[in-house]
Design a protein around this motif. Structure first.
Motif, mmCIF file in Angstrom:
data_model
loop_
_atom_site.group_PDB
_atom_site.id
_atom_site.type_symbol
_atom_site.label_atom_id
_atom_site.label_comp_id
_atom_site.label_asym_id
_atom_site.label_seq_id
_atom_site.Cartn_x
_atom_site.Cartn_y
_atom_site.Cartn_z
ATOM 1 N N THR A 318 0.844 -1.192 0.000
ATOM 2 C CA THR A 318 0.000 0.000 0.000
ATOM 3 C C THR A 318 0.881 1.245 0.000
ATOM 4 O O THR A 318 2.049 1.198 0.395
ATOM 5 N N PHE A 319 0.271 2.346 -0.436
ATOM 6 C CA PHE A 319 0.973 3.633 -0.430
ATOM 7 C C PHE A 319 0.040 4.685 0.148
ATOM 8 O O PHE A 319 -0.942 5.067 -0.468
ATOM 9 N N ASP A 320 0.347 5.129 1.333
ATOM 10 C CA ASP A 320 -0.403 6.177 2.006
ATOM 11 C C ASP A 320 0.603 7.281 2.323
ATOM 12 O O ASP A 320 1.095 7.395 3.436
ATOM 13 N N GLY A 321 0.941 8.044 1.270
ATOM 14 C CA GLY A 321 2.032 9.014 1.380
ATOM 15 C C GLY A 321 1.982 9.835 2.653
ATOM 16 O O GLY A 321 0.913 10.293 3.065
ATOM 17 N N PRO A 322 3.123 9.952 3.324
ATOM 18 C CA PRO A 322 4.453 9.541 2.893
ATOM 19 C C PRO A 322 4.874 8.139 3.349
ATOM 20 O O PRO A 322 6.062 7.850 3.391
ATOM 21 N N GLU A 323 3.900 7.283 3.702
ATOM 22 C CA GLU A 323 4.250 5.936 4.150
ATOM 23 C C GLU A 323 4.030 4.928 3.028
ATOM 24 O O GLU A 323 2.959 4.889 2.419
ATOM 25 N N LEU A 324 5.047 4.119 2.798
ATOM 26 C CA LEU A 324 4.989 3.080 1.782
ATOM 27 C C LEU A 324 5.198 1.742 2.478
ATOM 28 O O LEU A 324 6.245 1.502 3.073
ATOM 29 N N THR A 325 4.176 0.893 2.426
ATOM 30 C CA THR A 325 4.267 -0.417 3.079
ATOM 31 C C THR A 325 4.705 -1.458 2.049
ATOM 32 O O THR A 325 4.082 -1.608 0.987
ATOM 33 N N VAL A 326 5.796 -2.165 2.363
ATOM 34 C CA VAL A 326 6.301 -3.213 1.464
ATOM 35 C C VAL A 326 6.318 -4.538 2.203
ATOM 36 O O VAL A 326 6.484 -4.585 3.436
ATOM 37 N N GLU A 327 6.113 -5.606 1.468
ATOM 38 C CA GLU A 327 6.182 -6.944 2.048
ATOM 39 C C GLU A 327 7.505 -7.588 1.670
ATOM 40 O O GLU A 327 7.967 -7.477 0.533
ATOM 41 N N VAL A 328 8.105 -8.258 2.631
ATOM 42 C CA VAL A 328 9.365 -8.955 2.412
ATOM 43 C C VAL A 328 9.068 -10.267 1.674
ATOM 44 O O VAL A 328 8.151 -11.006 2.024
ATOM 45 N N ARG A 342 5.730 -10.755 6.332
ATOM 46 C CA ARG A 342 6.403 -9.690 7.087
ATOM 47 C C ARG A 342 6.390 -8.405 6.266
ATOM 48 O O ARG A 342 6.613 -8.444 5.048
ATOM 49 N N THR A 343 6.148 -7.293 6.922
ATOM 50 C CA THR A 343 6.087 -6.015 6.230
ATOM 51 C C THR A 343 7.081 -5.022 6.830
ATOM 52 O O THR A 343 7.518 -5.171 7.972
ATOM 53 N N GLU A 344 7.400 -4.024 6.016
ATOM 54 C CA GLU A 344 8.252 -2.919 6.440
ATOM 55 C C GLU A 344 7.624 -1.618 5.957
ATOM 56 O O GLU A 344 6.834 -1.604 5.003
ATOM 57 N N THR A 345 7.968 -0.528 6.597
ATOM 58 C CA THR A 345 7.465 0.785 6.202
ATOM 59 C C THR A 345 8.615 1.648 5.725
ATOM 60 O O THR A 345 9.623 1.807 6.429
ATOM 61 N N LEU A 346 8.482 2.167 4.509
ATOM 62 C CA LEU A 346 9.469 3.073 3.941
ATOM 63 C C LEU A 346 8.816 4.433 3.745
ATOM 64 O O LEU A 346 7.592 4.569 3.808
#
Length: 545
Positions: A318-328, A342-346
């Motif tokens: 998902t992208f909820d600017g300025p947060e970008l959630t990515v899955e490993v 598992r997820t991380e936030t960029l």
């Protein structure tokens, strides 16, 4: 100076162990050129070994003319080609490959500096050919058709010609004055380029323009899309549009932090452009590993040198600017990426999608006989003709590797087959000799000679503007680099056979004319074969001479 030529009437090469092992079969030496691996590896079909030999001899204009007989854009290719010729170069087994692209660029830049022009075309044939698309494939086809005397008109949707060379490759890799200079030679040859002219009805265009044949090469200018859940605060753009806008002189606002989604060359370019647009942080999110990425390794290396961070084995959720959630992701036993949960936030202000491109071929859907692959590419015959007689296609819109050099090779091949079609003939089939491998050579002849490097701007400096990053070789370095060529499979008149023959059976024919054997004197001892450093001599059964 002798350049490669190939005697295709002689039987294939027989190696030395066979020459000595056949009971009762006398064998004699013959001079027989093999195919240099660089030539074999060039998608544009250049006689690389030939123009390197001329460049080494200081005959720069002759080298350039031999080069442009196959590829009209040496200054462009010397910059943007991924040089598969160098991957094939036998010199890599000694120290490092010849910098073929460096010498090619030197010749191309020298030609622009000195104003060299193409040879004038022959008498006009009266035939008219329409080319749709002014990218590398269309321009190449137009050049080779014009050289055959046909009148060529190019229709292109963009205001300026060049296709993805202009609107996809950033100026720091391909300066626009270099692009314009090489395209200008085509118009001087008589090729008409009509910009701002999208083709929507090919049948009508062909009929109204009285064209005898058509070559369609519209490129892959449409971005593939992926569905990323995003709120209004999250700005998502596609890489092709971003690169196009920047090439057209715009400076889009992308924020301080930019995430590029994809692992191809376009993704690397988009991230590097983002840095030049002022992004303090540019990162790439790619769902596979570095070894699996479609981008060429040097593109990823250059991006990282400029401060781009590449997040391997990650996919955007998902992208909820300025947060970008990515899955490993992780790689399963079959080498495929699978989610881990598992997820991380960029952090990102803008997400740039670079997940693939496709060609806009809608205008061909109504053309009788034209068929499409499931991915939308156009199906063509080995002659690059579609199912509609007289309509040919090439470049990124047909199933093939998508590079400038492959596209230029398609244009050249299509021109050959279009010329044959206009004459009511079949283009002659080309037969090539075996490729000279490193094991065929005698490397003891060659000393160490380190590859000459091209100067590069420092990363901290280069990201401040779109000035060209990589410099060219000067004349001294280009001559030295051309001299590193091993002349694989091709006689370069070293006099080794002449000096080694115990029977004086080798006769010199003068500079550029090589040698011949006096078979009344020759005993078939293979001493000449043993000492030839480049495998330009083959031992064959005497009865087949």
């Amino acid at each position: 100076m002798s350049t490669p030529h190939h005697d295709l009437t002689t039987p294939p090469d027989l190696r030395l162990d066979e020459a000595r092992g056949g009971p009762g079969r006398a064998r004699r030496p013959v001079y027989l050129d093999l195919m240099p691996p660089c030539n074999a590896g060039c998608p544009a079909g250049e006689n690389i070994q030939g123009w390197l030999a001329l460049a080494q001899a200081g005959e720069h204009e002759r080298a350039w003319r031999l080069l442009v007989a196959e590829n009209p854009f040496p200054a462009i290719h010397g910059r943007v080609c991924y040089h598969p010729c160098e991957s094939a170069c036998n010199r890599a087994e000694l120290d490092s490959p010849v910098s073929i692209h460096g010498v090619e660029r030197f010749l191309g830049d020298l030609a622009l500096e000195r104003g060299w022009r193409f040879d004038p075309p022959p008498a006009a044939t009266g035939r008219r050919v329409l080319v749709v698309g002014a990218g590398p494939s269309g321009l190449s086809a137009a050049y080779h058709l014009a050289r055959r005397g046909h009148h060529v008109v190019i229709h292109d949707a963009e205001a300026e010609p060049g296709g993805m060379m202009r609107y996809g490759i950033p100026a720091y890799r391909l300066p626009r004055d270099v692009l314009a200079g090489e395209i200008a030679r085509l118009t001087a040859l008589g090729v008409e380029i009509v910009g701002d002219h999208p083709v929507r009805d090919l049948i009508a265009e062909r009929r109204e323009g009285r064209f005898d044949a058509v070559f369609v090469a519209v490129g892959a200018h449409l971005s593939q899309r992926v569905d990323i859940p995003a709120r209004e605060a999250g700005r998502i753009v596609d890489a092709v549009s971003l690169l196009h806008d920047v090439a057209a002189g715009q400076r889009p606002s992308i924020g301080r932090r930019v995430a590029v989604y994809g692992g191809g060359n376009t993704a690397m370019d988009a991230a590097r452009v983002a840095r030049r647009l002022g992004a303090e942080e540019a990162l790439i999110v790619y769902r596979r590993t570095r070894a699996q990425m479609p981008a060429h390794p040097e593109e990823a290396d250059e991006a990282e040198r400029e401060g781009v961070k590449i997040n391997w084995l990650r996919t955007i959720q998902t992208f909820d600017g300025p947060e970008l959630t990515v899955e490993v992701m992780e790689i399963d036993k079959d080498g495929r990426p699978v989610p881990t949960g598992r997820t991380e936030t960029l952090a990102a202000d803008t997400v740039v999608l670079a997940v693939g491109q496709r060609a806009d071929t809608a205008f061909l859907r109504g053309v009788p006989g034209v068929e499409f692959a499931p991915d939308g590419t156009v199906l063509v015959s080995p002659e690059l003709m579609t199912g509609c007689p007289g309509v040919f296609a090439g470049g990124d819109m047909v199933p093939a590797e998508r590079t400038v050099t492959v596209a230029v090779g398609h244009g050249k091949s299509a021109a050959r087959h279009i010329d044959a079609y206009l004459k009511g003939q079949q283009a002659p089939r080309t037969v090539t000799p075996p490729v000279a491998g490193f094991d065929d050579l005698h490397p003891w002849y060659f000393g160490d000679a380190g590859r000459r490097r091209q100067a590069e701007r420092e990363p901290a400096e280069r990201v401040t503007d779109f000035t060209e990053v990589v410099g060219g070789l000067d004349a001294t370095a280009a001559t030295f680099e051309a001299g590193r060529c091993l002349s694989c499979g091709t006689c370069f008149e070293c006099d080794g056979c002449f000096g080694a023959c115990p029977e004086d059976a080798v006769i010199k024919l003068g500079p550029g004319n090589r040698y011949r054997f006096d078979y009344d004197r020759c005993t078939g001892c293979a001493t000449c074969f043993d000492q030839c450093p480049v495998h330009a001599i083959s031992m064959i059964p005497e009865a087949t001479r």
